[in-house]
Design a protein around this motif. Structure first.
Motif, PDB file in Angstrom:
ATOM      1  N   LEU A  94       6.007  -6.666   8.935  1.00  0.00           N
ATOM      2  CA  LEU A  94       6.236  -5.651   7.909  1.00  0.00           C
ATOM      3  C   LEU A  94       4.909  -5.015   7.517  1.00  0.00           C
ATOM      4  CD1 LEU A  94       8.736  -7.520   5.557  1.00  0.00           C
ATOM      5  CD2 LEU A  94       9.210  -6.196   7.627  1.00  0.00           C
ATOM      6  N   SER A  95       4.989  -3.737   7.161  1.00  0.00           N
ATOM      7  CA  SER A  95       3.811  -3.012   6.692  1.00  0.00           C
ATOM      8  C   SER A  95       4.105  -2.396   5.329  1.00  0.00           C
ATOM      9  CB  SER A  95       3.448  -1.889   7.672  1.00  0.00           C
ATOM     10  OG  SER A  95       3.146  -2.401   8.942  1.00  0.00           O
ATOM     11  N   CYS A  96       3.068  -2.279   4.531  1.00  0.00           N
ATOM     12  CA  CYS A  96       3.168  -1.638   3.224  1.00  0.00           C
ATOM     13  C   CYS A  96       1.969  -0.711   3.080  1.00  0.00           C
ATOM     14  CB  CYS A  96       3.184  -2.684   2.121  1.00  0.00           C
ATOM     15  SG  CYS A  96       3.053  -2.012   0.450  1.00  0.00           S
ATOM     16  N   ALA A  97       2.233   0.589   3.149  1.00  0.00           N
ATOM     17  CA  ALA A  97       1.166   1.582   3.031  1.00  0.00           C
ATOM     18  C   ALA A  97       0.971   1.945   1.567  1.00  0.00           C
ATOM     19  CB  ALA A  97       1.525   2.817   3.843  1.00  0.00           C
ATOM     20  N   ALA A  98      -0.251   1.807   1.095  1.00  0.00           N
ATOM     21  CA  ALA A  98      -0.585   2.105  -0.297  1.00  0.00           C
ATOM     22  C   ALA A  98      -1.268   3.462  -0.411  1.00  0.00           C
ATOM     23  CB  ALA A  98      -1.491   1.021  -0.871  1.00  0.00           C
ATOM     24  N   SER A  99      -1.068   4.105  -1.560  1.00  0.00           N
ATOM     25  CA  SER A  99      -1.616   5.448  -1.781  1.00  0.00           C
ATOM     26  C   SER A  99      -3.033   5.396  -2.322  1.00  0.00           C
ATOM     27  CB  SER A  99      -0.724   6.213  -2.757  1.00  0.00           C
ATOM     28  OG  SER A  99      -0.658   5.515  -3.999  1.00  0.00           O
ATOM     29  N   GLY A 100      -3.899   4.725  -1.599  1.00  0.00           N
ATOM     30  CA  GLY A 100      -5.271   4.650  -2.041  1.00  0.00           C
ATOM     31  C   GLY A 100      -5.866   3.297  -1.765  1.00  0.00           C
ATOM     32  N   ASN A 101      -7.166   3.187  -1.970  1.00  0.00           N
ATOM     33  CA  ASN A 101      -7.888   1.947  -1.695  1.00  0.00           C
ATOM     34  C   ASN A 101      -7.781   1.036  -2.910  1.00  0.00           C
ATOM     35  OD1 ASN A 101      -9.569  -0.043  -0.877  1.00  0.00           O
ATOM     36  ND2 ASN A 101     -11.291   1.280  -0.379  1.00  0.00           N
ATOM     37  N   ILE A 102      -6.686   0.270  -2.952  1.00  0.00           N
ATOM     38  CA  ILE A 102      -6.405  -0.521  -4.149  1.00  0.00           C
ATOM     39  C   ILE A 102      -6.593  -2.016  -3.933  1.00  0.00           C
ATOM     40  CG2 ILE A 102      -4.766   1.200  -4.983  1.00  0.00           C
ATOM     41  CD1 ILE A 102      -2.525  -0.744  -4.137  1.00  0.00           C
ATOM     42  N   PHE A 103      -6.795  -2.424  -2.698  1.00  0.00           N
ATOM     43  CA  PHE A 103      -6.820  -3.857  -2.428  1.00  0.00           C
ATOM     44  C   PHE A 103      -7.969  -4.569  -3.140  1.00  0.00           C
ATOM     45  CE2 PHE A 103      -3.436  -2.816  -0.088  1.00  0.00           C
ATOM     46  CZ  PHE A 103      -3.477  -2.813   1.296  1.00  0.00           C
ATOM     47  N   ALA A 163      -9.302  -0.460   5.456  1.00  0.00           N
ATOM     48  CA  ALA A 163      -9.576   0.858   6.026  1.00  0.00           C
ATOM     49  C   ALA A 163      -8.306   1.706   6.108  1.00  0.00           C
ATOM     50  CB  ALA A 163     -10.199   0.712   7.413  1.00  0.00           C
ATOM     51  N   LYS A 164      -7.174   1.037   6.307  1.00  0.00           N
ATOM     52  CA  LYS A 164      -5.899   1.751   6.440  1.00  0.00           C
ATOM     53  C   LYS A 164      -5.074   1.702   5.157  1.00  0.00           C
ATOM     54  CE  LYS A 164      -5.452   1.024  11.430  1.00  0.00           C
ATOM     55  NZ  LYS A 164      -4.601   0.470  12.517  1.00  0.00           N
ATOM     56  N   ASN A 165      -5.592   1.014   4.130  1.00  0.00           N
ATOM     57  CA  ASN A 165      -4.840   0.843   2.869  1.00  0.00           C
ATOM     58  C   ASN A 165      -3.440   0.300   3.133  1.00  0.00           C
ATOM     59  OD1 ASN A 165      -7.006   1.950   1.426  1.00  0.00           O
ATOM     60  ND2 ASN A 165      -6.225   4.021   1.691  1.00  0.00           N
ATOM     61  N   THR A 166      -3.357  -0.665   4.023  1.00  0.00           N
ATOM     62  CA  THR A 166      -2.066  -1.188   4.444  1.00  0.00           C
ATOM     63  C   THR A 166      -2.032  -2.708   4.343  1.00  0.00           C
ATOM     64  OG1 THR A 166      -1.722   0.683   5.954  1.00  0.00           O
ATOM     65  CG2 THR A 166      -0.365  -1.263   6.309  1.00  0.00           C
ATOM     66  N   LEU A 167      -0.950  -3.194   3.775  1.00  0.00           N
ATOM     67  CA  LEU A 167      -0.689  -4.623   3.652  1.00  0.00           C
ATOM     68  C   LEU A 167       0.316  -5.008   4.727  1.00  0.00           C
ATOM     69  CD1 LEU A 167      -1.077  -7.181   1.719  1.00  0.00           C
ATOM     70  CD2 LEU A 167       1.104  -6.456   0.725  1.00  0.00           C
TER      71      LEU A 167
END
Length: 116
Positions: free
Chosen positions: A20-29, A74-78
């Motif tokens: 599963l992938s979760c794309a976030a709208s910005g560098n929040i990690f 780098a991809k803002n993705t979980l």
């Protein structure tokens, strides 16, 4: 405002894998705790795995050793790598970003069905 969009769900046979992938709208990690939750029909939403801004990982007992949570800054993705899937893993999986006592955001969910 944080937006989260999950993808990668689907139908898989028992013993199979999904990511599963979760794309976030910005560098929040770096400032949010990121987590995966799931909700099966008739059951409460439950924690699957989470990763803190410092990189610490926690897993539900039912997913330890089978699921792995990770993030790509780098991809803002979980991500949630799910192996050795069981029918009991069938649920809608949600991504969550949170800062305790401040705010939290949820994605819309992605369906995972484990069935032969």
């Amino acid at each position: 405002q944080v937006q989260l969009v999950e993808s990668g769900g689907g139908l898989v046979q028992p013993g199979g894998s999904l990511r599963l992938s979760c794309a976030a709208s910005g560098n929040i990690f770096r400032i949010y705790t990121m987590g995966w939750y799931r909700q099966a029909p008739g059951k409460q939403r439950e924690l699957v795995a989470l990763i803190t801004s410092g990189g610490s990982r926690n897993y539900a007992d039912s997913t330890k050793g089978r699921f792995t949570i990770s993030g790509d800054n780098a991809k803002n993705t979980l991500y949630l790598q799910m192996n050795s899937l069981e029918p009991e893993d069938t649920a809608v999986y949600y991504c969550k970003a949170s800062r305790p006592s401040l705010d939290e955001y949820w994605g819309q969910g992605t369906q995972v069905t484990v069935s032969s």
